[in-house]
Design a protein around this motif. Structure first.
Motif, mmCIF file in Angstrom:
data_model
loop_
_atom_site.group_PDB
_atom_site.id
_atom_site.type_symbol
_atom_site.label_atom_id
_atom_site.label_comp_id
_atom_site.label_asym_id
_atom_site.label_seq_id
_atom_site.Cartn_x
_atom_site.Cartn_y
_atom_site.Cartn_z
ATOM 1 N N LYS A 136 0.789 -1.226 0.000
ATOM 2 C CA LYS A 136 0.000 0.000 0.000
ATOM 3 C C LYS A 136 0.825 1.282 0.000
ATOM 4 C CE LYS A 136 -0.735 0.294 5.006
ATOM 5 N NZ LYS A 136 -1.787 0.374 6.017
ATOM 6 N N PHE A 137 2.106 1.178 -0.219
ATOM 7 C CA PHE A 137 2.976 2.339 -0.072
ATOM 8 C C PHE A 137 3.236 3.042 -1.400
ATOM 9 C CE2 PHE A 137 4.007 -0.855 3.152
ATOM 10 C CZ PHE A 137 3.483 -0.184 4.241
ATOM 11 N N ARG A 138 3.074 4.357 -1.396
ATOM 12 C CA ARG A 138 3.290 5.136 -2.623
ATOM 13 C C ARG A 138 4.760 5.533 -2.792
ATOM 14 N NH1 ARG A 138 -0.254 9.520 0.021
ATOM 15 N NH2 ARG A 138 1.310 10.845 0.980
ATOM 16 N N THR A 139 5.598 5.073 -1.875
ATOM 17 C CA THR A 139 7.041 5.270 -1.977
ATOM 18 C C THR A 139 7.685 3.895 -2.107
ATOM 19 O OG1 THR A 139 6.921 7.200 -0.513
ATOM 20 C CG2 THR A 139 9.085 6.200 -0.811
ATOM 21 N N ALA A 140 8.532 3.723 -3.110
ATOM 22 C CA ALA A 140 9.300 2.476 -3.211
ATOM 23 C C ALA A 140 10.215 2.415 -1.992
ATOM 24 C CB ALA A 140 10.111 2.458 -4.499
ATOM 25 N N TYR A 141 10.317 1.255 -1.366
ATOM 26 C CA TYR A 141 11.133 1.145 -0.162
ATOM 27 C C TYR A 141 12.599 1.476 -0.422
ATOM 28 C CZ TYR A 141 8.076 -0.076 3.671
ATOM 29 O OH TYR A 141 7.172 -0.010 4.696
ATOM 30 N N LYS A 142 13.055 1.345 -1.647
ATOM 31 C CA LYS A 142 14.408 1.762 -2.010
ATOM 32 C C LYS A 142 14.598 3.259 -1.741
ATOM 33 C CE LYS A 142 17.569 1.921 -5.899
ATOM 34 N NZ LYS A 142 17.836 1.478 -7.257
ATOM 35 N N GLU A 143 13.504 4.005 -1.838
ATOM 36 C CA GLU A 143 13.540 5.460 -1.677
ATOM 37 C C GLU A 143 13.149 5.911 -0.268
ATOM 38 O OE1 GLU A 143 14.837 7.125 -4.131
ATOM 39 O OE2 GLU A 143 14.883 5.297 -5.352
ATOM 40 N N MET A 144 12.876 4.983 0.640
ATOM 41 C CA MET A 144 12.495 5.361 2.001
ATOM 42 C C MET A 144 13.655 6.083 2.687
ATOM 43 S SD MET A 144 9.389 4.589 2.505
ATOM 44 C CE MET A 144 8.717 3.985 4.023
ATOM 45 N N PRO A 145 13.331 7.010 3.617
ATOM 46 C CA PRO A 145 14.394 7.721 4.329
ATOM 47 C C PRO A 145 15.352 6.750 5.011
ATOM 48 C CG PRO A 145 12.256 8.683 4.827
ATOM 49 C CD PRO A 145 12.001 7.418 4.058
ATOM 50 N N ARG A 146 16.612 7.090 5.016
ATOM 51 C CA ARG A 146 17.629 6.273 5.678
ATOM 52 C C ARG A 146 17.968 6.843 7.047
ATOM 53 N NH1 ARG A 146 19.796 2.725 1.596
ATOM 54 N NH2 ARG A 146 17.938 2.428 0.326
ATOM 55 N N GLU A 147 17.154 7.827 7.468
ATOM 56 C CA GLU A 147 17.294 8.389 8.803
ATOM 57 C C GLU A 147 15.936 8.938 9.207
ATOM 58 O OE1 GLU A 147 20.661 11.085 10.051
ATOM 59 O OE2 GLU A 147 18.970 12.478 10.171
ATOM 60 N N GLY A 148 15.595 8.801 10.481
ATOM 61 C CA GLY A 148 14.328 9.357 10.945
ATOM 62 C C GLY A 148 14.022 8.942 12.372
ATOM 63 N N HIS A 149 12.823 9.311 12.797
ATOM 64 C CA HIS A 149 12.370 9.032 14.157
ATOM 65 C C HIS A 149 11.980 7.567 14.316
ATOM 66 C CE1 HIS A 149 12.099 13.354 14.860
ATOM 67 N NE2 HIS A 149 11.561 13.431 13.662
ATOM 68 N N LEU A 150 12.103 7.066 15.534
ATOM 69 C CA LEU A 150 11.542 5.774 15.896
ATOM 70 C C LEU A 150 10.191 6.036 16.537
ATOM 71 C CD1 LEU A 150 14.595 3.980 17.533
ATOM 72 C CD2 LEU A 150 13.788 3.818 15.191
ATOM 73 N N GLY A 151 9.251 5.132 16.319
ATOM 74 C CA GLY A 151 7.924 5.318 16.891
ATOM 75 C C GLY A 151 7.328 4.010 17.368
ATOM 76 N N PHE A 152 6.397 4.148 18.299
ATOM 77 C CA PHE A 152 5.653 3.008 18.831
ATOM 78 C C PHE A 152 4.194 3.240 18.505
ATOM 79 C CE2 PHE A 152 9.547 3.480 21.158
ATOM 80 C CZ PHE A 152 10.056 2.195 21.118
ATOM 81 N N GLN A 153 3.598 2.296 17.826
ATOM 82 C CA GLN A 153 2.264 2.464 17.275
ATOM 83 C C GLN A 153 1.161 2.215 18.293
ATOM 84 O OE1 GLN A 153 0.934 -0.455 14.345
ATOM 85 N NE2 GLN A 153 0.177 1.221 13.077
ATOM 86 N N ASP A 154 0.212 3.142 18.317
ATOM 87 C CA ASP A 154 -1.029 2.959 19.065
ATOM 88 C C ASP A 154 -2.074 2.507 18.058
ATOM 89 O OD1 ASP A 154 -3.383 3.075 20.499
ATOM 90 O OD2 ASP A 154 -3.484 5.252 20.465
ATOM 91 N N HIS A 155 -2.490 1.279 18.185
ATOM 92 C CA HIS A 155 -3.531 0.746 17.288
ATOM 93 C C HIS A 155 -4.772 0.382 18.099
ATOM 94 C CE1 HIS A 155 -4.587 -0.371 13.285
ATOM 95 N NE2 HIS A 155 -3.350 -0.623 12.906
ATOM 96 N N GLY A 156 -4.839 0.976 19.327
ATOM 97 C CA GLY A 156 -6.014 0.779 20.159
ATOM 98 C C GLY A 156 -5.970 -0.440 21.059
ATOM 99 N N ASN A 157 -4.851 -1.159 21.066
ATOM 100 C CA ASN A 157 -4.744 -2.387 21.850
ATOM 101 C C ASN A 157 -3.655 -2.265 22.909
ATOM 102 O OD1 ASN A 157 -4.928 -3.555 18.635
ATOM 103 N ND2 ASN A 157 -6.589 -4.040 20.033
ATOM 104 N N PRO A 158 -3.793 -2.976 24.025
ATOM 105 C CA PRO A 158 -2.748 -2.946 25.055
ATOM 106 C C PRO A 158 -1.438 -3.552 24.548
ATOM 107 C CG PRO A 158 -4.800 -3.865 25.941
ATOM 108 C CD PRO A 158 -4.953 -3.767 24.452
ATOM 109 N N VAL A 159 -0.344 -2.858 24.802
ATOM 110 C CA VAL A 159 0.990 -3.338 24.470
ATOM 111 C C VAL A 159 1.953 -2.729 25.477
ATOM 112 C CG1 VAL A 159 1.427 -1.501 22.764
ATOM 113 C CG2 VAL A 159 2.693 -3.661 22.607
ATOM 114 N N TRP A 160 2.990 -3.481 25.835
ATOM 115 C CA TRP A 160 3.965 -3.042 26.820
ATOM 116 C C TRP A 160 5.363 -3.222 26.232
ATOM 117 C CZ3 TRP A 160 -0.221 -6.098 27.591
ATOM 118 C CH2 TRP A 160 -1.204 -5.631 28.464
ATOM 119 N N PHE A 161 6.247 -2.265 26.533
ATOM 120 C CA PHE A 161 7.641 -2.315 26.110
ATOM 121 C C PHE A 161 8.520 -2.096 27.325
ATOM 122 C CE2 PHE A 161 5.296 -0.781 22.394
ATOM 123 C CZ PHE A 161 5.765 -1.614 21.398
ATOM 124 N N ARG A 162 9.671 -2.765 27.346
ATOM 125 C CA ARG A 162 10.653 -2.554 28.409
ATOM 126 C C ARG A 162 12.044 -2.834 27.837
ATOM 127 N NH1 ARG A 162 9.881 -8.061 32.125
ATOM 128 N NH2 ARG A 162 10.877 -9.419 30.587
#
Length: 171
Positions: A136-162
């Protein structure tokens, strides 16, 4: 999101982002899912407002027990590359995720098993994977940024990270 006793938990609405941007790095963390949880870890997000087309997502999903994992199951590079095997533990148990991003390579290990070895250079066409399937991506992954933010997705479900650790790698 809340942080209590070293555990980051999704408690409200909205994704969580790093202020810093990362290019080549090693990310290690533990995650735990509730039954039915869908979440993700975003890598190298160029523009948070356009995350769908400027981030690579490692899928976090309660897909334990599935025999043949798909491009949407736990550990997949969402909609682009399925994990080599289903290595996620049952809901309620901690999992260990390790991600290496080095130039065009994305390596993912889940619970000590390497499940993704991705070369972004192979994704040359927007909306299409090297195996001919659509994404579903309009950017070829070859062209994806090689630097950027890390993120943790909220999809409405409980999730825990440590035990979140990130180390930049030399370029």
């Amino acid at each position: 999101w809340t942080l209590s006793e070293g555990v980051l938990a999704r408690t409200g609405k909205g994704d969580l982002w790093t202020k810093a941007r990362f290019g080549d790095f090693l990310l290690q963390l533990d995650f735990k899912l509730a039954p039915g949880t869908n979440s993700g870890v975003f890598l190298r997000t160029g523009e948070i407002a356009q995350l769908l087309h400027t981030a690579i997502e490692v899928q976090i999903l309660d897909s334990h027990g599935k025999q043949a994992p798909s491009k949407h199951d736990c550990g997949a590079i969402y909609d682009c590359l399925e994990p080599a095997r289903n290595a996620v533990r049952p809901a309620g148990e901690w999992n260990r995720l390790r991600v290496v991003a080095a130039g065009p390579r994305i390596l993912v290990a889940l619970n000590g098993e390497r499940i993704i070895d991705m070369d972004l250079e192979r994704w040359t066409e927007a909306g299409k994977n090297p195996d001919g399937s659509k994404n579903k991506f309009r950017t070829a992954y070859k062209e994806m940024p090689r630097e950027g933010h890390l993120g943790f997705q909220d999809h409405g479900n409980p999730v825990w990270f440590r035990n979140l650790r990130i180390r930049e790698l030399p370029r």
